[in-house]
Design a protein around this motif. Structure first.
Motif, short mmCIF file in Angstrom:
data_model
loop_
_atom_site.label_atom_id
_atom_site.label_comp_id
_atom_site.label_asym_id
_atom_site.label_seq_id
_atom_site.Cartn_x
_atom_site.Cartn_y
_atom_site.Cartn_z
N THR A 87 0.87 -1.18 0.00
CA THR A 87 0.00 0.00 0.00
C THR A 87 0.90 1.23 0.00
OG1 THR A 87 -0.10 -0.15 2.41
CG2 THR A 87 -1.97 -1.02 1.20
N LEU A 120 -0.70 -2.54 -4.62
CA LEU A 120 -2.11 -2.93 -4.65
C LEU A 120 -3.00 -1.71 -4.49
CD1 LEU A 120 -3.48 -5.62 -4.95
CD2 LEU A 120 -3.44 -5.87 -2.46
N ARG A 121 -2.61 -0.86 -3.56
CA ARG A 121 -3.43 0.32 -3.27
C ARG A 121 -2.53 1.54 -3.38
NH1 ARG A 121 -7.85 0.44 1.44
NH2 ARG A 121 -9.10 2.10 0.50
N THR A 168 -6.82 2.27 5.29
CA THR A 168 -5.90 1.13 5.17
C THR A 168 -5.87 0.28 6.45
OG1 THR A 168 -4.14 2.61 5.92
CG2 THR A 168 -4.33 2.28 3.55
N THR A 180 -5.57 4.41 -6.92
CA THR A 180 -6.82 3.67 -6.65
C THR A 180 -7.74 4.48 -5.75
OG1 THR A 180 -5.74 2.61 -4.76
CG2 THR A 180 -5.68 1.40 -6.85
N ASP A 181 -7.19 5.40 -4.96
CA ASP A 181 -7.97 6.24 -4.05
C ASP A 181 -7.38 7.64 -4.08
OD1 ASP A 181 -9.41 4.01 -2.10
OD2 ASP A 181 -7.39 3.40 -2.73
N VAL A 210 -0.10 3.09 5.62
CA VAL A 210 0.47 2.54 4.38
C VAL A 210 1.87 1.98 4.63
CG1 VAL A 210 -0.83 3.95 2.73
CG2 VAL A 210 1.26 4.88 3.76
N ILE A 232 -2.76 5.59 -2.90
CA ILE A 232 -3.59 6.69 -2.43
C ILE A 232 -2.90 8.01 -2.78
CG2 ILE A 232 -4.71 7.74 -0.42
CD1 ILE A 232 -4.42 4.96 0.96
#
Ligand SMILES: NC(=O)c1ccc[n+]([C@@H]2O[C@H](COP(=O)([O-])OP(=O)(O)OC[C@H]3O[C@@H](n4cnc5c(N)ncnc54)[C@H](O)[C@@H]3O)[C@@H](O)[C@H]2O)c1
Ligand SMILES: [Zn+2]
Ligand SMILES: [Zn+2]
Length: 362
Positions: free
Chosen positions: A182, A205-206, A244, A226-227, A248, A208
């Motif tokens: 993340t 994966l993520r 999260t 993704t965000d 992160v 932000i």
């Protein structure tokens, strides 16, 4: 030959005629095709960071080789090249160790004010970043350049020379983000958007993205976030921790402000790593929780130019673009002429652009 010269803090750059010196055996003369306006140029222009003046700034550059010195073998006239300010000697302890950005060999990487390559009406003008790219031509050391493929558009190639190299390198080389991580990126200008692209390439994966302008957050989504969080809508640290469930693994600060650097550290999960890329004034101090460093094993990394090995990284990034994996077309918000450079910097200051690129007729 025309160049934009920075003469005084807070004053517009002045377009003047300059002359380049005679070419040394390891130097290359390049016709500038495109040069991006990076916030590092703006830090000098607005006085955040000092620089001897007058100076030709500009360092995010691509062009075409005009002539090469007697000992230059890696390039020939007509080759397309990208410039990089982390010129290296290739023989010092840092270079041999693979850390080209740490090279401090002053016979190659001149200190500000030392390069004697540019004059205006017979008077010395400084060569910013050992490049001086806000000019129709440049005279540089061969190790400040790398040849790129002929089908790479030169305006997008220019962006790779600083912002893209730094942002993607911060993720891949400096922090070495593994797949599935993340990631949070604070500040989504040219550098931050490139960190988002780097996180995408690394298989995060993520991702932000945090900025105070919705226009930048929309772009960040196009680049792979993704965000998104608008930093003006409350406490972004709290939001990241909630989103999260604990923070992160990796955070990247791409602005150069005390508070956002601290936020990047605060939004880390236990064991997380913050990478600081924003250029800060020399006197700025940042405060971190000492307890978080030992008890939660958080780590702090500094990143200069993406810890690059640019002679291999830049051609690879060109391949990624040509392969459709780097959305650099969306990175260029405006193409402008050299005599519009001051408006270009106003746009950068106002946050109107991801990047403006000065293009030259060549
Ligand atoms: N480490 C390096 O080697 C290296 C290389 C290139 C650039 N830089 C530095 O990286 C930084 C970014 O450069 P850039 O060209 O992308 O700048 P930029 O001006 O294009 O982008 C900065 C972004 O930060 C956003 N922002 C400003 N304040 C904010 C806040 N409080 N919270 C959230 N977002 C905020 C702005 O809206 C903007 O989108 C600069 O400091 C630049 O000098 C460092
Ligand atoms: Zn830059
Ligand atoms: Zn070296």
């Amino acid at each position: 030959m025309k160049a934009a010269i920075f003469e005084e803090v807070g004053k517009p750059l002045v377009i003047s005629d300059i002359t380049l010196g005679d070419m040394g055996p390891h130097e290359v003369r390049v016709r500038t095709a495109a040069v991006g306006l990076c916030h590092s140029d703006l830090h000098y222009i607005d006085g955040t960071v000092a620089q001897p003046m007058p100076v030709v700034l500009g360092h995010e550059v691509a062009g075409v080789v005009e002539a090469v010195g007697a000992h230059v073998t890696r390039m020939k006239p007509g080759d397309h090249v990208v410039g990089c300010l982390s010129v290296f000697c290739g023989t010092c302890e840092h270079c041999i160790g693979g850390n080209l950005v740490n090279c401090s060999n002053q016979s190659v990487r001149y200190l500000p004010g030392q390069a004697q390559r540019i004059t205006r009406e017979g008077v010395h003008v400084n060569q910013g970043f050992n490049l001086g790219a806000f000019a129709e031509e440049m005279l540089v050391h061969e190790n400040a350049l790398v040849k790129v493929r002929d089908d790479m558009p030169l305006d997008r190639a220019a962006l790779i020379g600083c912002g893209v190299l730094t942002g993607t390198g911060s993720v891949i080389r400096t922090a070495k983000v593994p797949p599935g991580s993340t990631v949070a990126v604070i500040g989504c200008g040219g550098v931050g958007l490139s960190a988002v692209m780097g996180a995408r390439l690394a298989g995060a994966l993520r991702i932000i993205a945090i900025d105070i302008l919705d226009s930048k957050l929309e772009l960040a989504r196009e680049f792979g976030a993704t965000d998104v969080i608008n930093g003006r809508d409350g406490d972004s640290v709290q939001k990241v921790i909630e989103m999260t469930r604990g923070g992160v693994n990796y955070a990247f600060e791409c602005i150069g402000a005390k508070r956002t650097a601290e936020q990047a550290f605060e939004m880390l999960a236990t064991g997380g790593t913050v990478t600081l890329m924003g250029v800060m004034p020399p006197e700025m101090m940042i405060e971190f929780s000492g307890r978080d460093l030992f008890y939660r094993q958080k780590k702090i990394l500094g990143c200069f130019m993406g810890s690059n090995q640019f002679p291999t990284d830049i051609p690879r990034l060109c391949d990624f673009y040509m392969d459709g994996r780097l959305p650099l077309d969306q990175m260029i918000s405006k193409r402008i002429r050299l005599d519009q450079i001051n408006e270009g910097f106003e746009d950068l200051k106002a946050g109107n652009v991801a990047r403006s690129v000065v293009t030259f007729d060549i």
